[in-house]
Enzyme design. Sequence first.
Site, mmCIF file in Angstrom:
data_model
loop_
_atom_site.group_PDB
_atom_site.id
_atom_site.type_symbol
_atom_site.label_atom_id
_atom_site.label_comp_id
_atom_site.label_asym_id
_atom_site.label_seq_id
_atom_site.Cartn_x
_atom_site.Cartn_y
_atom_site.Cartn_z
ATOM 1 N N HIS A 196 0.929 -1.189 0.089
ATOM 2 C CA HIS A 196 0.016 -0.236 0.002
ATOM 3 C C HIS A 196 1.080 1.323 -0.016
ATOM 4 C CE1 HIS A 196 -3.319 2.596 0.893
ATOM 5 N NE2 HIS A 196 -4.069 1.554 0.549
ATOM 6 N N ASP A 208 -7.852 -5.660 0.127
ATOM 7 C CA ASP A 208 -8.094 -6.569 -1.097
ATOM 8 C C ASP A 208 -7.894 -7.942 -0.912
ATOM 9 O OD1 ASP A 208 -9.524 -4.395 -2.654
ATOM 10 O OD2 ASP A 208 -7.549 -3.785 -3.019
HETATM 11 C C1 LIG Z 1 -0.571 -1.012 -4.167
HETATM 12 C C2 LIG Z 1 1.141 -0.638 -4.650
HETATM 13 C C3 LIG Z 1 0.420 -0.242 -6.170
HETATM 14 C C4 LIG Z 1 1.706 0.309 -3.850
HETATM 15 O O1 LIG Z 1 2.730 0.503 -4.528
HETATM 16 P P1 LIG Z 1 3.919 1.518 -4.337
HETATM 17 O O2 LIG Z 1 3.464 2.558 -3.151
HETATM 18 O O3 LIG Z 1 4.196 2.275 -5.809
HETATM 19 O O4 LIG Z 1 4.964 0.777 -3.854
HETATM 20 P P2 LIG Z 1 6.340 0.060 -4.650
HETATM 21 O O5 LIG Z 1 5.871 -0.423 -5.954
HETATM 22 O O6 LIG Z 1 7.412 1.287 -4.481
HETATM 23 O O7 LIG Z 1 6.698 -1.052 -3.407
HETATM 24 C C5 LIG Z 1 8.287 -0.931 -2.937
HETATM 25 C C6 LIG Z 1 8.679 -2.331 -3.194
HETATM 26 O O8 LIG Z 1 7.856 -3.314 -2.836
HETATM 27 C C7 LIG Z 1 7.484 -4.363 -3.953
HETATM 28 N N1 LIG Z 1 5.956 -4.530 -3.880
HETATM 29 C C8 LIG Z 1 5.208 -3.665 -3.368
HETATM 30 N N2 LIG Z 1 4.032 -4.377 -3.300
HETATM 31 C C9 LIG Z 1 4.075 -5.613 -3.706
HETATM 32 C C10 LIG Z 1 3.541 -6.817 -3.902
HETATM 33 N N3 LIG Z 1 1.977 -6.777 -3.876
HETATM 34 N N4 LIG Z 1 4.020 -7.924 -4.305
HETATM 35 C C11 LIG Z 1 5.403 -7.975 -4.633
HETATM 36 N N5 LIG Z 1 6.357 -6.982 -4.332
HETATM 37 C C12 LIG Z 1 5.560 -5.721 -4.062
HETATM 38 C C13 LIG Z 1 7.569 -3.235 -5.327
HETATM 39 O O9 LIG Z 1 7.952 -4.150 -6.221
HETATM 40 C C14 LIG Z 1 8.977 -2.787 -4.946
HETATM 41 O O10 LIG Z 1 10.015 -3.207 -5.190
HETATM 42 P P3 LIG Z 1 11.433 -2.782 -5.624
HETATM 43 O O11 LIG Z 1 11.542 -1.475 -4.813
HETATM 44 O O12 LIG Z 1 12.483 -3.718 -5.699
HETATM 45 O O13 LIG Z 1 10.839 -2.311 -7.249
HETATM 46 C C15 LIG Z 1 1.606 -2.316 -4.733
HETATM 47 O O14 LIG Z 1 1.929 -2.435 -3.451
HETATM 48 C C16 LIG Z 1 0.730 -3.098 -5.627
HETATM 49 O O15 LIG Z 1 1.143 -3.267 -6.741
HETATM 50 N N6 LIG Z 1 0.300 -4.061 -4.883
HETATM 51 C C17 LIG Z 1 -0.482 -5.180 -5.524
HETATM 52 C C18 LIG Z 1 -1.691 -4.429 -5.938
HETATM 53 C C19 LIG Z 1 -2.861 -4.308 -4.915
HETATM 54 O O16 LIG Z 1 -2.911 -5.060 -3.947
HETATM 55 N N7 LIG Z 1 -3.597 -3.164 -5.004
HETATM 56 C C20 LIG Z 1 -4.437 -2.687 -3.987
HETATM 57 C C21 LIG Z 1 -4.054 -1.705 -2.987
HETATM 58 S S1 LIG Z 1 -5.191 -1.240 -1.924
#
Ligand SMILES: CC(C)(COP(=O)(O)OP(=O)(O)OC[C@H]1O[C@@H](n2cnc3c(N)ncnc32)[C@H](O)[C@@H]1OP(=O)(O)O)[C@@H](O)C(=O)NCCC(=O)NCCS
Length: 381
Positions: free
Chosen positions: A263, A317
């Site tokens: 998140h 979720d």
């Molecule tokens: C929600 C989300 C988009 C937030 O993303 P964000 O704030 O941009 O976080 P980041 O992508 O910068 O995450 C930091 C690191 O953790 C990893 N990470 C984050 N969520 C992850 C997940 N669900 N599974 C695996 N790795 C994850 C990222 O790949 C990133 O790694 P990196 O630095 O090696 O590239 C992301 O966590 C995600 O895609 N989750 C899955 C979808 C989901 O459940 N969405 C509902 C949100 S309520």
Amino acid sequence: MSSPQIPVHKGLEDIYVKESKICYIDGERSKLFYRGYDIDDLVKYSTFEEVSYLLLYGKLPNRKELNEFQKSIRDSYTLNPEVIKLLEIFRRDTHPMDLLRTCISYLSTFDDSPKDQSLEKNLSRVIKIIGSIPTILGTFDRIRRGKKPIEPNPKLNLASHFLYLLRGKEPKERDAKIMDTALILHAEHEMNASTFACTVTASTKSDIYSSITSGIGTLKGPLHGGANEEALRMFLEIGSIDKVKPYLDELFVKGKKVMGFGHRIYKNYDPRYRILKEIAKEMSKERGNHKLFEIALKVEEEVLKRLEKYNIYPNVDFYSGLVFYFLNIPIDFFTCVFTMGRVVGWSAHIIEYWMDNRLIRPKALYKGELNLPYKPIEQRE
Ligand SMILES: CC(C)(COP(=O)(O)OP(=O)(O)OC[C@H]1O[C@@H](n2cnc3c(N)ncnc32)[C@H](O)[C@@H]1OP(=O)(O)O)[C@@H](O)C(=O)NCCC(=O)NCCS
């Protein structure tokens, strides 16, 4: 030409776009408040209708206010016959989020005074939209299954009404309560991607239907509301506990994300996750269906082992899909159920933004070329 020192706020992380009195998320301490009320208390003591009033009007209603509000929502259960005609012409395999986006947009064409942008009129539009969504979805589900749509029943609250339309009979009190709780938990969540999309559209002084349509399109994405559907599909695809580890190994090798984890704001457990996990656990016992819950638990345990050190925890979720699945809601409806709740928060933010409107117009840092010589098409390779 552009200075490399100019900071670019990718994903608009940590950028505040307005002051707000609607929602507070304490991402470090796992707390969520709507209009100052702790979500734990709202789930225990309130109802979705009451929470909707709270979010839209900024205070808890008295008995008379709640009765009037509930009545106007229930009066909106009945759709314009033209909307039902539209539902009949959709392809049966249309994703319900696409259908919902189109139908909410279509509702604008029946607005009797589109130029009236008073607060009162916009609130009445919001109430109409809130009350229409379960009927749109329930009616479409029956049409696509070749069944006759059911007449709306204004005696039921919104949560029960949705299940009633899907099932063709009134839900038991327990199911109705769980559905109501899920709607409370999805009703609002500060300036997330879809709320921002609604706000951007609203900031141009476009109308409420267009703003909410923007929100629906944005919520659909798997990085946002679409994650509940994807998480449940993942549990089904894994199929048994012994396959959890190999499934996740492959997913991580491919650099894919685990849906329902991570998140932008929570760097701790999502408080909504805790409540939904407890409900999913109870439902799996009550329904004698332990397998999917156990797969989910194992996925959670394994992913936490790999990601907890990066402060990545399960979000709303992860278990909501399981709860919807146990309620016999079709899987492709899960994100629509999210919408059914979230439309309230979107509307509260749109209305709040209009009180102190400023066009949202960020910038893009140009990194391309300039002053290129224009070549006629015949001279291009
Ligand atoms: C929600 C989300 C988009 C937030 O993303 P964000 O704030 O941009 O976080 P980041 O992508 O910068 O995450 C930091 C690191 O953790 C990893 N990470 C984050 N969520 C992850 C997940 N669900 N599974 C695996 N790795 C994850 C990222 O790949 C990133 O790694 P990196 O630095 O090696 O590239 C992301 O966590 C995600 O895609 N989750 C899955 C979808 C989901 O459940 N969405 C509902 C949100 S309520």
